[in-house]
Design a protein around this motif. Structure first.
Motif, mmCIF file in Angstrom:
data_model
loop_
_atom_site.group_PDB
_atom_site.id
_atom_site.type_symbol
_atom_site.label_atom_id
_atom_site.label_comp_id
_atom_site.label_asym_id
_atom_site.label_seq_id
_atom_site.Cartn_x
_atom_site.Cartn_y
_atom_site.Cartn_z
ATOM 1 N N PRO A 91 0.799 -1.226 0.000
ATOM 2 C CA PRO A 91 0.000 0.000 0.000
ATOM 3 C C PRO A 91 0.830 1.274 0.000
ATOM 4 O O PRO A 91 0.273 2.368 -0.109
ATOM 5 C CB PRO A 91 -0.807 -0.118 1.302
ATOM 6 C CG PRO A 91 0.001 -1.001 2.185
ATOM 7 C CD PRO A 91 0.668 -1.985 1.259
ATOM 8 N N SER A 107 -1.689 -4.645 -4.070
ATOM 9 C CA SER A 107 -1.188 -4.175 -2.782
ATOM 10 C C SER A 107 -1.703 -5.015 -1.626
ATOM 11 O O SER A 107 -1.178 -4.958 -0.513
ATOM 12 C CB SER A 107 -1.581 -2.712 -2.557
ATOM 13 O OG SER A 107 -2.984 -2.579 -2.454
ATOM 14 N N GLY A 138 -1.159 6.944 -0.307
ATOM 15 C CA GLY A 138 -0.664 5.654 -0.754
ATOM 16 C C GLY A 138 0.663 5.743 -1.468
ATOM 17 O O GLY A 138 1.331 4.736 -1.671
ATOM 18 N N ARG A 429 -13.043 4.601 5.390
ATOM 19 C CA ARG A 429 -13.127 3.160 5.181
ATOM 20 C C ARG A 429 -14.370 2.652 5.917
ATOM 21 O O ARG A 429 -14.508 2.842 7.121
ATOM 22 C CB ARG A 429 -11.899 2.453 5.748
ATOM 23 C CG ARG A 429 -10.564 3.092 5.359
ATOM 24 C CD ARG A 429 -10.024 2.527 4.099
ATOM 25 N NE ARG A 429 -8.652 2.922 3.872
ATOM 26 C CZ ARG A 429 -8.164 3.306 2.712
ATOM 27 N NH1 ARG A 429 -8.960 3.352 1.649
ATOM 28 N NH2 ARG A 429 -6.904 3.640 2.576
ATOM 29 N N SER A 470 -4.502 1.081 5.297
ATOM 30 C CA SER A 470 -5.251 0.424 4.232
ATOM 31 C C SER A 470 -6.333 -0.472 4.824
ATOM 32 O O SER A 470 -6.384 -0.723 6.034
ATOM 33 C CB SER A 470 -4.302 -0.409 3.366
ATOM 34 O OG SER A 470 -3.744 -1.457 4.130
#
Length: 700
Positions: A91, A107, A138, A429, A470
């Motif tokens: 990532p 990734s 990233g 997220r 991530s």
């Protein structure tokens, strides 16, 4: 020993007298919206284009770039080669295709391929070190941008293109390439594609380093069971089993040009590949049978449960470029919009084990001011829906969205060039299992390039970069009880995420000294990166069903290293120039409390001797890699190696712009056993042995 080699490397580079690589002088860095040439920025940049790209292009992006200073290859068999920039991968490294993320799942796991075809590239630009100002958190390790002109950026008069065929005998790999471009008036089109098929790759000796595997088991806390040694370590001699595969890539694009430089365009790309995972790589895999030899290994292999990946990605791109919009304020507007539909299934024999899918929308807008001092104001947006279904689905379905705004400005004086930039980013997220997390991050950078005289320049850059965790770092196995933990098959361990992870912050410094004239090129770069709250996997020392349990943790870490690249002309012989190049790199990475950073590349020193005339070129190249004896906790050491390569190429001009280019490469001439310390698979699958690759390319 290291000090002696470094001193020799720096000394050779500082005395280099050579032709300046064309890419350093003329190539305009499209990856940087203010369009600087590679020689006009203090940022650490690698450019591969033209004749060099034709010689280096390989079946994977990692193999194509793996010998460049500061860049390594993390292979997982011949079907997968992910680039590693200064020890950073996954990532922390973004792979771009024409300025927009590849949007695959490379990734997430080391056995997942990067969905970019290097054979179709017109140029590859690598920004080593943080590029977070332009491309988000990233890119805290670096950016690799592959450009293929799928949306023609200029008008094309008539028809032009290329057709190529090449064969590599180590994996019995056949590769065909077709590119066709044309236009009439304001319209231009692009058609390109590749096909590739390959068999099990040939290697010197045994595929599995059984002693290293046994040691790895002991380091991870397991016990080596001699009663099941044959079952666990079924080995192959002279080849790596289940490494055959094929791929097909097709691209269609077009553009409409209006005004002097304006255009709008569309493109469609299909990327498909099917490749095997070497035995022993997957944690759940068991093997039975006897060691394979000769041609009978294919039939015996079919009787086993083998693991294959069947991958398909479809991508749609739109670009808009407008020039002289508001002269003096907004000279250029660049807009990008991309939709990507990705999926791959992991096949266990005839059954589907796990299915991964990712649907991504990404938009990017750049407002560029040109003139004496360039500036760019940009907005970037990405929406991503990731899902994994099956027995190895250890990451929950997650929706992600990212917003970023950035500004980069440069200033010029007679002897100085300065660049400053900043970026603010918001990342959300949202997993299906709950624990929604959001992060706000800020990054800043500054660099300066001082022209000491007409030949020498000194560059320095400082940056503060910030990266949001991530999906896998946050949510792996999050809602699973210990009895329900899912093993990450590619690494053979159980990974447990932490939704309380904070952003990762790095402070980075680069210092470079460059000598460049008509007949000379040498560049030495020192870098130092210190990370606060670096995210990594920590071995807990516990096991579930004899599988080690790792958790994502944060610790401060420091990286520092050296990169050298140079070449110089020795003499003119038989109408051609004899040149010698010297290159190399080294990197050290240490956690504050968790020892050495794992899977870092070793120190490498190389040289290339070449003779080249207008139509004929020959070269001999050697690369020496030291032992990696600082492998990190619970990792095995990796032996060094010396690899020799040689090649010859010939070009013939015909009427008009038609050119025939033929080449022959001898790779790993001494049949050295090479295991890459950057690879999770180093104890199960070495690099290819001695091989011959030949090809012919017709350009018209």
């Amino acid at each position: 020993m290291k000090r002696t080699l470094i001193a020799a490397l720096v000394g050779a580079a500082s005395q280099a007298m050579a032709q300046v690589p064309e890419s350093r002088v003329e190539h305009v860095l499209v990856t940087m919206p203010i369009h600087k040439k590679a020689a006009e920025t203090a940022l650490p940049v690698t450019v591969v284009t033209g004749e060099e790209l034709r010689r280096l292009a390989a079946s994977t992006l990692g193999e194509t770039l793996g010998d460049k200073p500061g860049i390594s290859n993390s292979s997982f068999g011949p079907g997968v080669g992910r680039p590693v920039i200064r020890g950073q991968a996954g990532p922390r490294t973004i792979n771009l295709n024409n300025g927009i993320a590849a949007a695959d799942v490379s990734s997430l796991s080391p056995d997942h391929a990067v969905s970019i075809e290097a054979m179709l590239a017109e140029s590859i630009e690598v920004l080593r070190g943080p590029a977070t100002m332009l491309y988000g958190g990233g890119a805290i390790g670096g950016v690799i941008n592959t450009r293929d002109n799928r949306i023609p950026t200029d008008r094309i008069d008539g028809i032009q293109g290329a057709v190529e065929y090449r064969y590599d005998d180590a994996p019995e790999m056949n590769t065909g390439v077709l590119k066709l471009e044309g236009g009439a008036g304001d319209f231009a089109f692009h058609v390109s594609g590749t096909f590739r098929d390959f068999e099990d790759v040939s290697i010197p000796g045994l595929a599995i380093d059984e002693e290293a595997v046994e040691m790895q088991e002991e380091l991870l806390g397991g016990e080596h069971d001699e009663d099941h040694e044959e079952e666990e370590l079924e080995n192959s001699d002279g080849f790596i089993a289940n490494t055959n595969g094929d791929s097909d890539v097709f691209t269609l694009g077009g553009s409409y040009h209006f005004g002097e430089k304006n255009y709008v365009g569309l493109a469609y790309n299909s990327f498909e590949t099917n490749y095997g995972i070497p035995p022993g790589a997957h944690g759940h895999e068991e093997h039975e049978g006897e060691e394979h030899e000769g041609e009978d290994h294919e039939e015996e292999e079919e009787e086993e449960e083998i693991i294959r990946i069947d991958l398909k990605q479809e991508r749609y791109d739109t670009q808009l470029h407008l020039h002289d919009v508001v002269p003096g304020l907004i000279d250029t507007v660049r807009g990008f919009l991309t939709y990507t539909d990705y999926e791959h299934v992991e096949l266990e024999g005839a059954e589907i084990g796990t299915q991964f899918s990712r649907e991504t929308y990404e938009g990017r807008l750049e407002l560029v001011r040109e003139g004496d001092n360039h500036g760019v104001l940009g907005l970037q947006w990405r929406a991503d829906e990731f899902e994994a279904v099956g027995e190895e689905a250890y990451v929950p379905k997650t929706d992600s969205s990212e917003w970023g705004v950035f500004y980069v400005q440069d200033f010029h004086t007679q002897d100085w060039q300065f660049e400053v930039g900043g970026r603010a980013e918001y990342v959300e997220r949202d997993p299906a299992t709950g624990f929604e997390e959001d992060f706000t991050s800020f990054s800043l950078s500054g660099s300066g390039l001082y022209n000491i005289n007409s030949d020498w320049s000194l560059g320095a850059s400082l940056s503060r970069a910030e990266r949001a965790p991530s999906t896998e770092e946050l949510f792996s196995n999050l809602n699973n009880s210990a009895e329900e933990f899912v093993t990450h098959a590619a690494t053979g361990i159980i990974e447990v995420g932490d939704p309380n992870l904070d952003t990762e912050v790095s402070l980075n410094a680069d210092l470079s000294l460059t000598y460049m004239s008509e007949r000379a090129f040498a560049e030495i770069t020192f870098f130092y990166n210190t990370f606060n709250d670096y995210i990594f996997l920590l071995n807990t020392g516990s096991e579930v069903d004899e599988t080690p349990v790792y958790v994502y943790e944060q610790d401060d870490a420091n990286f520092y290293g050296l990169e050298v690249e140079s070449s110089f002309e020795l003499a003119t012989v038989a109408g051609g120039a004899v040149s010698l190049g010297v290159f190399g790199d080294m990197i050290t990475g240490e956690f504050d409390s968790a020892g050495d950073v794992p899977r870092l590349p070793p120190m490498r020193v190389g040289s290339e001797l070449s003779w080249r005339s207008d139509s004929l070129g020959v070269y001999l190249k050697v690369l020496n890699a030291s032992d990696q004896d600082n492998p990190g906790d619970f990792e095995t050491e990796t032996d060094g190696y010396t690899r020799w390569d040689a090649g010859i190429d010939y070009s013939m001009q015909f009427a008009g712009n038609t050119e025939l280019f033929a080449f022959l490469k001898l790779k790993n001439i001494t049949d050295e056993e090479i295991r890459l310390s950057t690879s999770f698979l180093r104890n199960f699958a070495p690099q290819a042995g001695e091989s011959v690759e030949a090809g012919v390319r017709l350009m018209f």
